[in-house]
Scaffold this motif. Structure first.
Motif: not given
Ligand code: ADP
Length: 311
Positions: A13, A17, A41, A43
């Protein structure tokens, strides 16, 4: 034929991250597949990339043999997406939400109306067809998202936490409908952090953790390891140490708290009977870990023993 092939998928991202760290995944046509894992995770990121809501950093996605980079329109036409966030015009009546969606796929108006009626009836929303979106309950909005995702008859349906925040009765009805769709040939992939949902619906499951696939397996095989469940019992009156309860593994955490390990062959009734015979009354009870946490612990342990869960 595979409905979906994901190869070496990475997502970093803008914050820096790394949400996906080289994910490989293959889902057969006709499968009912769960992406299981704790919050955060990766997903939604994975599903977001497959459904073109999120841009990937690198890697390759193919849906029924079509490469997302080369044929994004072809991929979109063959999949239906139910994202987690509600993304409708809130003032649009329910029926129009579905009819308009059909329009995006070039389905002629009369056919679009017929399909909207079909799917709204299937999802128990036909009576609400003239209601504005904003007046629907959370469960109804979720079902409307499913109707909208189906109107172009996708071969692959991808749902991100389809039953989050949906009450039990409606959840069961949604499960029944998803089973029916799958039996009719639609490949279904859903994300969930409810183990019960994967257990009840899905033939195969990938466990995702910290942006990596931790295991891929038949659901049954994966869950077979969950033989022991630990319950924490709060007692109405203190008990003296030691407490021996034949047939059960009991630890006394403090005078009014017991931890009991129950094998899957034992029932809670047997436990309460045994406690009752000793004059012990239980005030409340909880699971020490939820089963998903337990699954992760067991996976780590199996890893240490040198065996592998991944098929
Ligand atoms: P899940 O669906 O398994 O709960 P996500 O795919 O939503 O997991 O998120 C995975 C990781 O990526 C998390 O740590 C989340 O905080 C981070 N994340 C998700 N969307 C963004 C974004 N737009 N910018 C920065 N970090 C993000």
């Amino acid at each position: 034929m595979h409905a979906l092939i994901v190869e070496q998928l990475h997502k970093v991202y803008a914050t820096g991250f790394e949400a996906l760290k080289g994910v490989d995944l293959a889902v057969e046509e006709g499968d009912f597949f769960a992406l299981l894992g704790p919050n955060g995770a990766g997903k939604s990121t994975l599903i977001g990339i497959v459904t073109s809501l999120v841009n990937k950093t690198s890697g390759r996605i193919r849906v029924f043999g079509r490469d997302l980079d080369q044929d994004a329109e072809g991929v979109k036409a063959s999949l239906g997406a139910v994202p987690q966030e509600f993304n409708f015009n809130l003032f649009l009546p329910v029926e129009e939400v579905v009819v308009n969606q059909a329009g995006y796929f070039g389905i002629p108006r009369p056919e679009a109306r017929a399909r909207a009626e079909f799917y709204l009836r299937k999802l128990d929303l036909w009576d609400r067809r003239r209601s504005e979106m904003r007046l629907l309950s959370g469960g109804m909005k979720r079902r409307l998202m499913i109707a909208r995702a189906l109107v172009h008859r996708p071969r692959l349906l991808i749902l991100d936490e389809p039953t989050a925040g949906v009450d039990i009765e409606i959840r069961r009805a949604m499960w029944d409908y998803l089973r029916e769709l799958n039996a009719d040939g639609t490949t279904i992939i859903l994300t969930t952090h409810y183990l019960e949902e994967a257990e009840s619906l899905c033939r195969n499951v990938a466990v995702i953790d910290h942006g990596r696939i931790a295991a891929v397996s038949e659901t049954r095989a994966l869950l077979a390891g969950l033989d022991i469940e630990t319950f924490v019992l709060n007692l109405k009156r203190p008990v003296a140490e030691p407490l021996l309860l034949p047939g059960f593994s009991v630890t006394r955490a403090d005078a009014t708290t017991l931890e009991v390990q129950l094998h899957r062959s034992q029932s809670l009734n047997e436990l309460f009977d045994a406690l009752g015979r000793r004059g012990i009354e239980v005030g409340s009870m909880r699971n020490k870990q939820n089963r998903l946490e337990q699954l992760f612990l067991e996976m780590v342990e199996r890893g240490r023993e040198g065996s592998t869960v991944a098929a």
